[in-house]
Design a protein around this motif. Structure first.
Motif, PDB file in Angstrom:
ATOM      1  N   ILE A 130       0.822  -1.210   0.000  1.00 24.01           N
ATOM      2  CA  ILE A 130       0.000   0.000   0.000  1.00 24.01           C
ATOM      3  C   ILE A 130       0.856   1.261   0.000  1.00 24.01           C
ATOM      4  O   ILE A 130       0.533   2.256  -0.666  1.00 24.01           O
ATOM      5  CB  ILE A 130      -0.941  -0.013   1.226  1.00 24.01           C
ATOM      6  CG1 ILE A 130      -1.950  -1.154   1.112  1.00 24.01           C
ATOM      7  CG2 ILE A 130      -1.683   1.322   1.356  1.00 24.01           C
ATOM      8  CD1 ILE A 130      -2.820  -1.344   2.343  1.00 24.01           C
ATOM      9  N   SER A 131       1.980   1.227   0.724  1.00 23.73           N
ATOM     10  CA  SER A 131       2.848   2.407   0.811  1.00 23.73           C
ATOM     11  C   SER A 131       3.800   2.536  -0.373  1.00 23.73           C
ATOM     12  O   SER A 131       4.547   3.512  -0.466  1.00 23.73           O
ATOM     13  CB  SER A 131       3.658   2.359   2.114  1.00 23.73           C
ATOM     14  OG  SER A 131       4.492   1.212   2.153  1.00 23.73           O
ATOM     15  N   GLY A 132       3.791   1.558  -1.285  1.00 28.10           N
ATOM     16  CA  GLY A 132       4.643   1.632  -2.455  1.00 28.10           C
ATOM     17  C   GLY A 132       6.062   1.188  -2.229  1.00 28.10           C
ATOM     18  O   GLY A 132       6.954   1.480  -3.030  1.00 28.10           O
ATOM     19  N   LYS A 133       6.322   0.458  -1.146  1.00 29.86           N
ATOM     20  CA  LYS A 133       7.677  -0.007  -0.857  1.00 29.86           C
ATOM     21  C   LYS A 133       7.981  -1.338  -1.531  1.00 29.86           C
ATOM     22  O   LYS A 133       9.143  -1.679  -1.736  1.00 29.86           O
ATOM     23  CB  LYS A 133       7.869  -0.146   0.659  1.00 29.86           C
ATOM     24  CG  LYS A 133       7.778   1.165   1.418  1.00 29.86           C
ATOM     25  CD  LYS A 133       7.953   0.934   2.910  1.00 29.86           C
ATOM     26  CE  LYS A 133       7.859   2.242   3.693  1.00 29.86           C
ATOM     27  NZ  LYS A 133       7.993   2.021   5.157  1.00 29.86           N
ATOM     28  N   THR A 134       6.943  -2.103  -1.841  1.00 31.53           N
ATOM     29  CA  THR A 134       7.124  -3.405  -2.469  1.00 31.53           C
ATOM     30  C   THR A 134       6.546  -3.373  -3.875  1.00 31.53           C
ATOM     31  O   THR A 134       5.390  -2.971  -4.069  1.00 31.53           O
ATOM     32  CB  THR A 134       6.426  -4.519  -1.657  1.00 31.53           C
ATOM     33  OG1 THR A 134       6.988  -4.562  -0.349  1.00 31.53           O
ATOM     34  CG2 THR A 134       6.597  -5.869  -2.335  1.00 31.53           C
ATOM     35  N   PHE A 135       7.337  -3.804  -4.853  1.00 33.47           N
ATOM     36  CA  PHE A 135       6.879  -3.836  -6.242  1.00 33.47           C
ATOM     37  C   PHE A 135       6.988  -5.256  -6.787  1.00 33.47           C
ATOM     38  O   PHE A 135       7.667  -6.115  -6.222  1.00 33.47           O
ATOM     39  CB  PHE A 135       7.717  -2.882  -7.103  1.00 33.47           C
ATOM     40  CG  PHE A 135       7.651  -1.449  -6.661  1.00 33.47           C
ATOM     41  CD1 PHE A 135       6.458  -0.763  -6.672  1.00 33.47           C
ATOM     42  CD2 PHE A 135       8.793  -0.789  -6.223  1.00 33.47           C
ATOM     43  CE1 PHE A 135       6.396   0.552  -6.257  1.00 33.47           C
ATOM     44  CE2 PHE A 135       8.746   0.531  -5.804  1.00 33.47           C
ATOM     45  CZ  PHE A 135       7.532   1.205  -5.827  1.00 33.47           C
ATOM     46  N   GLY A 136       6.325  -5.466  -7.901  1.00 29.34           N
ATOM     47  CA  GLY A 136       6.401  -6.757  -8.573  1.00 29.34           C
ATOM     48  C   GLY A 136       5.298  -7.719  -8.209  1.00 29.34           C
ATOM     49  O   GLY A 136       5.182  -8.785  -8.825  1.00 29.34           O
ATOM     50  N   CYS A 137       4.475  -7.374  -7.229  1.00 26.45           N
ATOM     51  CA  CYS A 137       3.381  -8.269  -6.853  1.00 26.45           C
ATOM     52  C   CYS A 137       2.245  -8.157  -7.876  1.00 26.45           C
ATOM     53  O   CYS A 137       2.083  -7.141  -8.547  1.00 26.45           O
ATOM     54  CB  CYS A 137       2.872  -7.952  -5.458  1.00 26.45           C
ATOM     55  SG  CYS A 137       2.086  -6.348  -5.309  1.00 26.45           S
ATOM     56  N   ARG A 138       1.472  -9.222  -7.981  1.00 26.60           N
ATOM     57  CA  ARG A 138       0.336  -9.250  -8.905  1.00 26.60           C
ATOM     58  C   ARG A 138      -0.976  -9.143  -8.129  1.00 26.60           C
ATOM     59  O   ARG A 138      -1.146  -9.802  -7.102  1.00 26.60           O
ATOM     60  CB  ARG A 138       0.341 -10.540  -9.721  1.00 26.60           C
ATOM     61  CG  ARG A 138       1.482 -10.661 -10.720  1.00 26.60           C
ATOM     62  CD  ARG A 138       1.601 -12.086 -11.205  1.00 26.60           C
ATOM     63  NE  ARG A 138       1.968 -12.986 -10.105  1.00 26.60           N
ATOM     64  CZ  ARG A 138       1.798 -14.304 -10.145  1.00 26.60           C
ATOM     65  NH1 ARG A 138       1.252 -14.884 -11.206  1.00 26.60           N
ATOM     66  NH2 ARG A 138       2.160 -15.050  -9.116  1.00 26.60           N
ATOM     67  N   ILE A 139      -1.879  -8.327  -8.650  1.00 26.76           N
ATOM     68  CA  ILE A 139      -3.229  -8.209  -8.092  1.00 26.76           C
ATOM     69  C   ILE A 139      -4.200  -8.700  -9.153  1.00 26.76           C
ATOM     70  O   ILE A 139      -4.220  -8.190 -10.277  1.00 26.76           O
ATOM     71  CB  ILE A 139      -3.527  -6.762  -7.685  1.00 26.76           C
ATOM     72  CG1 ILE A 139      -2.580  -6.335  -6.558  1.00 26.76           C
ATOM     73  CG2 ILE A 139      -4.984  -6.626  -7.231  1.00 26.76           C
ATOM     74  CD1 ILE A 139      -2.750  -4.905  -6.114  1.00 26.76           C
ATOM     75  N   ILE A 140      -4.964  -9.712  -8.797  1.00 22.05           N
ATOM     76  CA  ILE A 140      -5.842 -10.384  -9.771  1.00 22.05           C
ATOM     77  C   ILE A 140      -7.297 -10.183  -9.387  1.00 22.05           C
ATOM     78  O   ILE A 140      -7.698 -10.464  -8.250  1.00 22.05           O
ATOM     79  CB  ILE A 140      -5.520 -11.895  -9.840  1.00 22.05           C
ATOM     80  CG1 ILE A 140      -4.046 -12.099 -10.227  1.00 22.05           C
ATOM     81  CG2 ILE A 140      -6.431 -12.582 -10.839  1.00 22.05           C
ATOM     82  CD1 ILE A 140      -3.603 -13.557 -10.189  1.00 22.05           C
ATOM     83  N   LEU A 141      -8.088  -9.692 -10.322  1.00 18.45           N
ATOM     84  CA  LEU A 141      -9.540  -9.569 -10.174  1.00 18.45           C
ATOM     85  C   LEU A 141     -10.197 -10.583 -11.105  1.00 18.45           C
ATOM     86  O   LEU A 141      -9.939 -10.568 -12.317  1.00 18.45           O
ATOM     87  CB  LEU A 141     -10.014  -8.152 -10.525  1.00 18.45           C
ATOM     88  CG  LEU A 141      -9.411  -6.999  -9.716  1.00 18.45           C
ATOM     89  CD1 LEU A 141      -9.918  -5.664 -10.251  1.00 18.45           C
ATOM     90  CD2 LEU A 141      -9.750  -7.132  -8.248  1.00 18.45           C
ATOM     91  N   ASP A 142     -11.009 -11.461 -10.544  1.00 19.68           N
ATOM     92  CA  ASP A 142     -11.675 -12.506 -11.333  1.00 19.68           C
ATOM     93  C   ASP A 142     -13.180 -12.374 -11.141  1.00 19.68           C
ATOM     94  O   ASP A 142     -13.700 -12.612 -10.050  1.00 19.68           O
ATOM     95  CB  ASP A 142     -11.189 -13.882 -10.888  1.00 19.68           C
ATOM     96  CG  ASP A 142     -11.657 -14.990 -11.823  1.00 19.68           C
ATOM     97  OD1 ASP A 142     -12.512 -14.717 -12.696  1.00 19.68           O
ATOM     98  OD2 ASP A 142     -11.173 -16.128 -11.687  1.00 19.68           O
ATOM     99  N   ASP A 143     -13.876 -11.969 -12.204  1.00 20.86           N
ATOM    100  CA  ASP A 143     -15.310 -11.694 -12.118  1.00 20.86           C
ATOM    101  C   ASP A 143     -16.072 -12.515 -13.162  1.00 20.86           C
ATOM    102  O   ASP A 143     -16.035 -12.202 -14.353  1.00 20.86           O
ATOM    103  CB  ASP A 143     -15.571 -10.204 -12.336  1.00 20.86           C
ATOM    104  CG  ASP A 143     -17.034  -9.826 -12.091  1.00 20.86           C
ATOM    105  OD1 ASP A 143     -17.823 -10.734 -11.769  1.00 20.86           O
ATOM    106  OD2 ASP A 143     -17.362  -8.642 -12.217  1.00 20.86           O
ATOM    107  N   PRO A 144     -16.764 -13.584 -12.741  1.00 17.22           N
ATOM    108  CA  PRO A 144     -17.527 -14.402 -13.702  1.00 17.22           C
ATOM    109  C   PRO A 144     -18.627 -13.614 -14.412  1.00 17.22           C
ATOM    110  O   PRO A 144     -19.019 -13.973 -15.530  1.00 17.22           O
ATOM    111  CB  PRO A 144     -18.133 -15.504 -12.820  1.00 17.22           C
ATOM    112  CG  PRO A 144     -17.295 -15.523 -11.594  1.00 17.22           C
ATOM    113  CD  PRO A 144     -16.835 -14.121 -11.383  1.00 17.22           C
ATOM    114  N   ALA A 145     -19.130 -12.542 -13.786  1.00 17.74           N
ATOM    115  CA  ALA A 145     -20.191 -11.742 -14.402  1.00 17.74           C
ATOM    116  C   ALA A 145     -19.634 -10.725 -15.396  1.00 17.74           C
ATOM    117  O   ALA A 145     -20.384 -10.113 -16.156  1.00 17.74           O
ATOM    118  CB  ALA A 145     -21.008 -11.022 -13.327  1.00 17.74           C
TER     119      ALA A 145
END
Length: 452
Positions: free
Chosen positions: A391-406
């Protein structure tokens, strides 16, 4: 009722004082001796879960006592099916909240507790089994005298339940609750629990009747809601052309304390996406504020999976629309939240992560309160540190995945109309399970007017 009393919360925080004026006392019949006893009712809340009604009965004549808990919450929009694989004695300590309408099953021993045979309870899996054993043993002396053959069979099954409680063999513990008000603890929280599977489903006609919902009443409620919305639009002389410029108001009940309040609703358009409906509620009684976003265009033909790799602090300022059918995961943290978590939200990526953290930690005593184990608290602290770094921008490279069947979720493309090199969008065909959760499998699309 005065205006001041009208605004008071119906369900309040639990107080330690036995003389609290919010406790209601009712004279009621004692089924043990036939004389009048006293029933006490307390309307309170379990943080992060729901409102409940605590009931305690005591008869001063024969000394009989009884207590139970009933759900004071509304019936959820969908039912819930919870399956837990029990492989060790630790699994038996999972906290369980079982509603009146829940069916408990253990397929391996062909055991089932039907709905409404036992009152709602807060216990653990071992406690559920112990109560079932106690219930079967209760009338055994009478059975042995009147029907020795049946008593022998029940005695043999009681031993099976005792062996099951010792966890000598792995088994599956299932709660099928059409009201959607049951819960089983995740021992790996905040990470994914591989032994725990939670599925939400649309109720059928029989299940609606079980929880007290009938089609005639549903139709009447929908007609009243449509009439209220029509009146709100008519009073403001709103036309389809001016609807996007108007904020509509309609009465509702606070989701936190159930007191009457007002919800504001506005139609807005998201660039390069679609129109959505934003609803915001502010309760004057308890101060609770909430907002929710719903799609203005129904369910898409295909589901959507959006993957963003966070490489810069500016990525956290991207606009995001998470619909109520969308699940979110962060593989690097081994973290996943289900479709119903947080509801529908239109915010920034940073705002979504902060809201998720607040709901996990600040509002959940099962994870951070007195009932949480030391190991769980340490695990939550480690998880919070990693999430704070994202959240504070100290860690990069992580993936955030949104999966919406609708297919109703959206993440801003800062390179639009060009492709975003850090974001992958995949449209996919829904599975049968996806359609089942969305209520599409039972939807009749042809000749449906003939049955009206």
């Amino acid at each position: 009722m005065s205006a001041e009393e009208h605004k008071k919360p119906v369900f309040r925080e639990l107080q330690a004082d036995d003389n609290d004026p919010e406790i209601t006392e009712i004279s009621s019949l004692c089924f043990n001796c036939g004389k009048d006893g006293m029933t006490k009712l307390l309307l309170t809340k379990i943080p992060f879960y729901k409102e409940i009604i605590l009931m305690s009965f005591e008869c001063e004549h024969c000394g009989f006592k009884n207590n139970e808990v009933q759900s004071g919450d509304k019936i959820q929009e969908k039912g819930v099916l919870i399956q837990v694989s029990i492989t060790s004695p630790i699994d038996l300590n999972r906290q369980v909240i079982k509603s009146d309408y829940a069916t408990v099953k253990i397929p391996e021993i062909e055991f089932e507790v039907p709905p409404q045979s036992k009152r709602g309870e807060i216990t653990n899996i071992e406690g559920v089994l112990s109560r079932c054993i106690a219930g079967l043993e209760q009338d055994q002396p009478v059975r042995k005298a009147l029907d020795p053959e049946s008593a022998e069979k029940i005695e043999a099954f009681i031993q099976v339940l005792i062996d099951t409680k010792k966890c000598e063999k792995p088994f599956t513990f299932i709660i099928d609750d059409p009201s959607g008000n049951s819960f089983v603890e995740n021992l790996n929280a905040p990470h994914v629990d591989p032994a725990l599977t939670i599925t939400h489903f649309e109720r059928n006609k029989e299940q609606n009747h079980l929880v007290g919902i009938y089609e005639e009443e549903l139709k009447k409620i929908k007609e009243e809601e449509e009439e209220e919305e029509t009146d709100a639009v008519t009073e403001k002389n709103v036309t389809p052309d001016t609807l996007a410029d108007e904020v509509l108001h309609f009465g509702t009940n606070c989701p936190s304390c159930n007191a009457p309040c007002e919800t504001n609703m506005k139609l807005t358009s998201i660039p390069f996406f679609k129109e959505v409906i934003i609803m915001a509620t502010n309760c004057d009684a308890c101060g609770h504020r909430t907002n929710e976003v719903k799609s203005g265009s129904g369910i898409n033909e295909k589901g959507v999976k959006i993957t963003l790799r966070v490489t810069d602090p500016i990525d956290l300022s991207r606009d995001v629309l998470k619909s109520e059918t969308c699940s979110m995961s962060i593989p690097e943290l081994d973290f996943e939240v289900g479709a119903g978590t947080l509801g529908g939200k239109f915010t920034t990526l940073e705002g979504l992560l902060v809201a998720m953290k607040d709901q996990l930690t600040g509002q959940n005593p099962l994870l951070c309160g007195d009932s949480a184990t030391l190991t769980l608290k340490e695990r939550m602290q480690e998880f919070n540190e990693k999430l704070d770094n994202i959240i504070s921008g100290k860690t990069f490279g992580c993936r955030i995945i949104l999966d919406d069947p609708a297919g109703n979720s959206y993440l801003q493309n800062v390179y639009a109309p060009e492709a975003d090199p850090e974001m992958e969008i995949v449209y996919y065909e829904r599975t049968f399970e996806h359609n089942e959760e969305l209520g599409l499998n039972d939807m009749k699309l042809e000749d449906y007017e003939e049955n009206e």
